[in-house]
Design an enzyme around this catalytic site. Sequence first.
Site, PDB file in Angstrom:
ATOM      1  N   GLU A  48      50.843  94.525 -32.119  1.00 59.58           N
ATOM      2  CA  GLU A  48      50.879  94.229 -30.681  1.00 59.58           C
ATOM      3  C   GLU A  48      51.970  93.199 -30.360  1.00 59.58           C
ATOM      4  O   GLU A  48      52.147  92.225 -31.091  1.00 59.58           O
ATOM      5  CB  GLU A  48      49.500  93.647 -30.302  1.00 59.58           C
ATOM      6  N   LYS A  92      48.021  97.682 -22.615  1.00 61.35           N
ATOM      7  CA  LYS A  92      46.637  97.318 -22.900  1.00 61.35           C
ATOM      8  C   LYS A  92      45.797  97.457 -21.630  1.00 61.35           C
ATOM      9  O   LYS A  92      46.163  96.960 -20.568  1.00 61.35           O
ATOM     10  CB  LYS A  92      46.591  95.889 -23.444  1.00 61.35           C
ATOM     11  N   TYR A 149      38.878  85.204 -22.942  1.00 60.00           N
ATOM     12  CA  TYR A 149      37.855  84.317 -23.505  1.00 60.00           C
ATOM     13  C   TYR A 149      38.419  83.757 -24.804  1.00 60.00           C
ATOM     14  O   TYR A 149      39.441  84.246 -25.315  1.00 60.00           O
ATOM     15  CB  TYR A 149      36.569  85.104 -23.765  1.00 60.00           C
ATOM     16  N   CYS A 156      44.662  96.700 -29.302  1.00 62.00           N
ATOM     17  CA  CYS A 156      43.825  95.540 -29.633  1.00 62.00           C
ATOM     18  C   CYS A 156      42.497  95.465 -28.866  1.00 62.00           C
ATOM     19  O   CYS A 156      41.538  96.093 -29.261  1.00 62.00           O
ATOM     20  CB  CYS A 156      44.638  94.262 -29.449  1.00 62.00           C
ATOM     21  N   LYS A 179      35.665  87.311 -39.858  1.00 63.98           N
ATOM     22  CA  LYS A 179      35.969  88.319 -38.847  1.00 63.98           C
ATOM     23  C   LYS A 179      36.367  89.656 -39.473  1.00 63.98           C
ATOM     24  O   LYS A 179      36.283  90.692 -38.805  1.00 63.98           O
ATOM     25  CB  LYS A 179      37.102  87.800 -37.953  1.00 63.98           C
ATOM     26  N   ASP A 216      40.533  63.988 -47.595  1.00 66.86           N
ATOM     27  CA  ASP A 216      41.196  64.701 -46.504  1.00 66.86           C
ATOM     28  C   ASP A 216      42.711  64.758 -46.710  1.00 66.86           C
ATOM     29  O   ASP A 216      43.328  65.818 -46.595  1.00 66.86           O
ATOM     30  CB  ASP A 216      40.881  64.026 -45.164  1.00 66.86           C
ATOM     31  N   ASN A 233      41.538  49.852 -35.414  1.00 68.51           N
ATOM     32  CA  ASN A 233      42.515  50.756 -34.811  1.00 68.51           C
ATOM     33  C   ASN A 233      43.946  50.263 -35.007  1.00 68.51           C
ATOM     34  O   ASN A 233      44.868  51.065 -35.190  1.00 68.51           O
ATOM     35  CB  ASN A 233      42.242  50.902 -33.303  1.00 68.51           C
ATOM     36  N   THR A 279      45.784  64.287 -40.984  1.00 67.32           N
ATOM     37  CA  THR A 279      44.859  64.622 -42.069  1.00 67.32           C
ATOM     38  C   THR A 279      43.395  64.628 -41.624  1.00 67.32           C
ATOM     39  O   THR A 279      42.501  64.693 -42.465  1.00 67.32           O
ATOM     40  CB  THR A 279      45.031  63.616 -43.232  1.00 67.32           C
ATOM     41  N   GLU A 304      35.295  64.697 -38.164  1.00 66.30           N
ATOM     42  CA  GLU A 304      35.821  63.464 -37.574  1.00 66.30           C
ATOM     43  C   GLU A 304      36.285  63.682 -36.140  1.00 66.30           C
ATOM     44  O   GLU A 304      35.994  62.883 -35.250  1.00 66.30           O
ATOM     45  CB  GLU A 304      37.039  62.984 -38.381  1.00 66.30           C
ATOM     46  N   LYS A 323      40.240  62.285 -26.987  1.00 69.18           N
ATOM     47  CA  LYS A 323      41.005  62.163 -28.234  1.00 69.18           C
ATOM     48  C   LYS A 323      41.437  63.522 -28.748  1.00 69.18           C
ATOM     49  O   LYS A 323      42.542  63.701 -29.222  1.00 69.18           O
ATOM     50  CB  LYS A 323      40.142  61.493 -29.312  1.00 69.18           C
TER      51      LYS A 323
END
Lengths: 601, 601
Positions: free
Chosen positions: A44, A126, A132, A167, A200, A349, A423, A447, A452, A568
């Site tokens: 596609e 298509k 969504y 698709c 999937k 991590d 921080n 990372t 988190e 964040k």
Amino acid sequence: MPNLRIALAQLNATVGDLTGNAELVVEWTRRAAARGARVVLFPEMFLTGYPVEDLALRASFVEASIAATHEVAQRLDAEGLGGVAVVTGYLDRRPDLAPRTGLPAGAPLDAAAVLHGGRVVATSAKHHLPNYGVFDEYRYFVPGNSLPVFRVPLGDGEAVDVAIAICEDLWQDGGPVAVCLRAGAGLLVVPNASPYERGKDDVRLELVTRRAREAGAVLAYCNLVGGQDELVFDGDSIVVTASGEVLARGPQFEEELVVLDVELPGAEGGDAPDGPVDAEDGTEITIERLTLPDLPLPAVTAGEDEHGPFWPRLDDRAEVYAALVAGTRDYVRKNGFRSVILALSGGIDSALTATIAADAIGPENVYVVLMPSRYSSEGSVTDAEDLVKRQGIHGRTVPIQAIVDAFRDELGDFPADGLPAENLQSRVRGVINMALSNAGNHLVLTTGNKSELATGYSTLYGDSAGGFGPIKDVFKTLVWDLSRWRNEYAERAGATPPIPVNSIEKAPSAELAPGQLDTDSLPAYDELDALLDDYVEKDMGSAELIAAGHDPALVERVIRLVDLAEFKRRQYPPGPKISPKNFGRGRRVPITNAWREPSPR
Amino acid sequence: MPNLRIALAQLNATVGDLTGNAELVVEWTRRAAARGARVVLFPEMFLTGYPVEDLALRASFVEASIAATHEVAQRLDAEGLGGVAVVTGYLDRRPDLAPRTGLPAGAPLDAAAVLHGGRVVATSAKHHLPNYGVFDEYRYFVPGNSLPVFRVPLGDGEAVDVAIAICEDLWQDGGPVAVCLRAGAGLLVVPNASPYERGKDDVRLELVTRRAREAGAVLAYCNLVGGQDELVFDGDSIVVTASGEVLARGPQFEEELVVLDVELPGAEGGDAPDGPVDAEDGTEITIERLTLPDLPLPAVTAGEDEHGPFWPRLDDRAEVYAALVAGTRDYVRKNGFRSVILALSGGIDSALTATIAADAIGPENVYVVLMPSRYSSEGSVTDAEDLVKRQGIHGRTVPIQAIVDAFRDELGDFPADGLPAENLQSRVRGVINMALSNAGNHLVLTTGNKSELATGYSTLYGDSAGGFGPIKDVFKTLVWDLSRWRNEYAERAGATPPIPVNSIEKAPSAELAPGQLDTDSLPAYDELDALLDDYVEKDMGSAELIAAGHDPALVERVIRLVDLAEFKRRQYPPGPKISPKNFGRGRRVPITNAWREPSPR
């Protein structure tokens, strides 16, 4: 029954790179023709890459896409490939729709073209537009309403009929699949840009099998490969008969040509004439038939693939790891970088992130910075140094304490501990990463893991500063799993495990305060990840979460953390998506969100 | 003709704050009833706030919205206001749709309810869903397909018929407006959440007038007020007769009750019966009629508004400035902050940002940091100090040179000048802003303007670090215009002009290198802004831009700058939108975008 040799070219397109993508069509059609394919299928929107997002609304880009499609047809013919029927996705437009409020500017189409004899002989678009998850296609496209059925002559008076769907036309009921049955096509070819999600592949196989049955046709499903921004396409192309027999399955995450012969009924046409027919979804679709002229085909010069049209399957962890590697490699490459830099703490991590990067672009292109502070343990520094040696990546140490002290000197009354002080350390590291990135032209990798990010356990402009976050969508428990798996994989291959065992086994800590552990601020990760999965991915409310067995106090606390961390996450760089919702475009809780679910107590 | 007193309550809802928004409905219905209104209209999605985005897909939130709507109805009745017909927006769902791919989870509706006699007596939902610009409603809602027409008894056997449409139902052809004519309603009430754009007030007036004529009814248009994330709602409610007479126009950017008497035809019903009728947009809409019982009304205790239902209009610059102030005030407030902090350089961008902030939340809540480096001119420091004195905000100086030197000491071979060195200074300032924000709980405001953001003339994690960017959508030339206007406004009022003239008049400079001027890196801002407007807002391609008179070399350069700056813009904090496209959700060019338009040379 007549036999048709087809090829599915599951390849890696780059959004916007019309020239490069067109080059791939020519090159891989040549390969397919050398193996005797009469019909070659590309994914596609292959000529433009996917997703093009706002480029679809730019008239000059749409025109460039249409022109590129015609040029490819001519070039194929000029190279002696005009007799091969090539089906490729591209960006087109509907010329008959006047501008109006609500209509995407220029009426763009997520289109497919049949290239044959030097010309674009048929086009379609298509019909079902997904809007969504990661898809916003009502913003960018208008729906197509035709089903081209092209007849491919096979010599000796034999011919087969081939229809095209795209698709999402498989994922929703009715539409081109339903009309394909009426049209009596023997083969339904389906270009796709279907992003990877964990598990999937099984869903897709079931879907493709079901739709082949509904279409009464062999269904050939060809998917993109590679990373594009946050999406990773896994290839995994499939060919299934109407009775559910799987004829081919392409490799995962690798560019490949899947070539096979399919037995098809001779072309006869179904019960539907040309013209609009009921598409069983409240709309009508027009069947557009054409017969391709019988042009000479190039000589067959290449042999069979040794493993036939079935590639080995990856297991769950190998699949996720491959997605992260592919997403990282393509993000680096498609953004014009050759190397990456990241902060290596000695924790798991950054160890996994460095390993993914080394697997993606080679250890010689991975730069890490060790930035110890007064709170860094001896073990952390040792573990980080161990990883550098194991993998042969570039390591450098930049201590941060003197810089932190310089800030404190100028800030005067700044608190000595607590969140502001923690921080500050993280942000000093962020500035160092970015400084080295600017000076050396490395892409900064963040990372942070999904646990988190979900709970906001990170510092804005500190550890969250960077260009790409390879494990952004990976819960902490999966970070450990993948690290163990990667080490085992190396051991099975007789290689050095890339990740120090100590990084995997020690208790996780941000090391921003004396003796700090993640568990001082967060629940145990197995509990947390299970709850986050139910809240974020399954959208359960607090009552449901408690009914599902989660601790009521934890539910209340985690909902608050997740909702407050939205800002964040919005400023966090992209990373490969491996789950349906993640925290990217599939989840857009407003930044200011005063709604809190009723407290469970 | 019968006379109906109506009230339009143009108010400031907060997304997710069901309790607070419900409180506003009760409070302002009380005020409207005291002035004799029989029908009170609130904006679209008022009980939930707008836009709710992914909250629409959370079943527990939808249920909470429906429950809140019923509770408000009961509460109004309990307070003696049950005889007033209240029309308010809320979030509902369609119970009859089974889950399927492509359908928003739970089938949410952007709904309106009629509250009367303690009950929800009628509901409807938006028929046309916008999915362009800032709207993504195909992701969140399913369309409504009914037109409620409620009959309001006026005593003496007289009654009038009132129909309901919602926001986008006015912007697209056909649908509820067309059916309103068939239904013969005398009044069409329309709850809206229509975001401010520069000049949109004129477009809206034309639209509302046209749709009133098409509906054959008096049209009462009530809009939200205030900022929500990046959106700013300007109120500016309108009442127009079918013949185009404007009966009322609410204030801009202020909460207000617009009360007026409208002459309406007696209720008779149109030519359409109950049941589905052709909506002239390819769908059918069902007319649902009901008659409200004649309940007692509360006593009228308040007088007329002194200026009648027409408020003074703001001119263009006052309107833009008001939007920036409203957006900033509500972002601070709705996120639970009381104060802001920003870097004050002495230049015009930070001067205007500080002024907007002081106007939004009071100078006593504005903190600024002067962060001179060795490249800061004497004049810049003086100008910044001058602004602090003029406005009575909190100023503090934190020199950055020692900190920059500490970084350089640890980084060893780091380049002494060039972009990496410039960015380092900007990032040190970003860390100081964030440190003071963390320690003092101030929201950091960024000071970048749209010309800079468009071209990438800013430092990621440096000047772009912060929670909200008040002038994010304001081109540099408009920054100057607004600054001059604000000073003139003060002069007209006999107050001290808040912005030092020198900040307005001097040549702009980032002051990150010796003698640096913006014009070293960028074209003159009048040329640049005109080009950016055509490229970004009007989506012109390079050929069109050149044909429109822009310099070909500049076109090539600016297209490249804008396309490459996309990643920086994605990590920039939100700011009030004043233009249709901006660089927020209305423009989503992929981060990796290899497509470049053909070079003009």
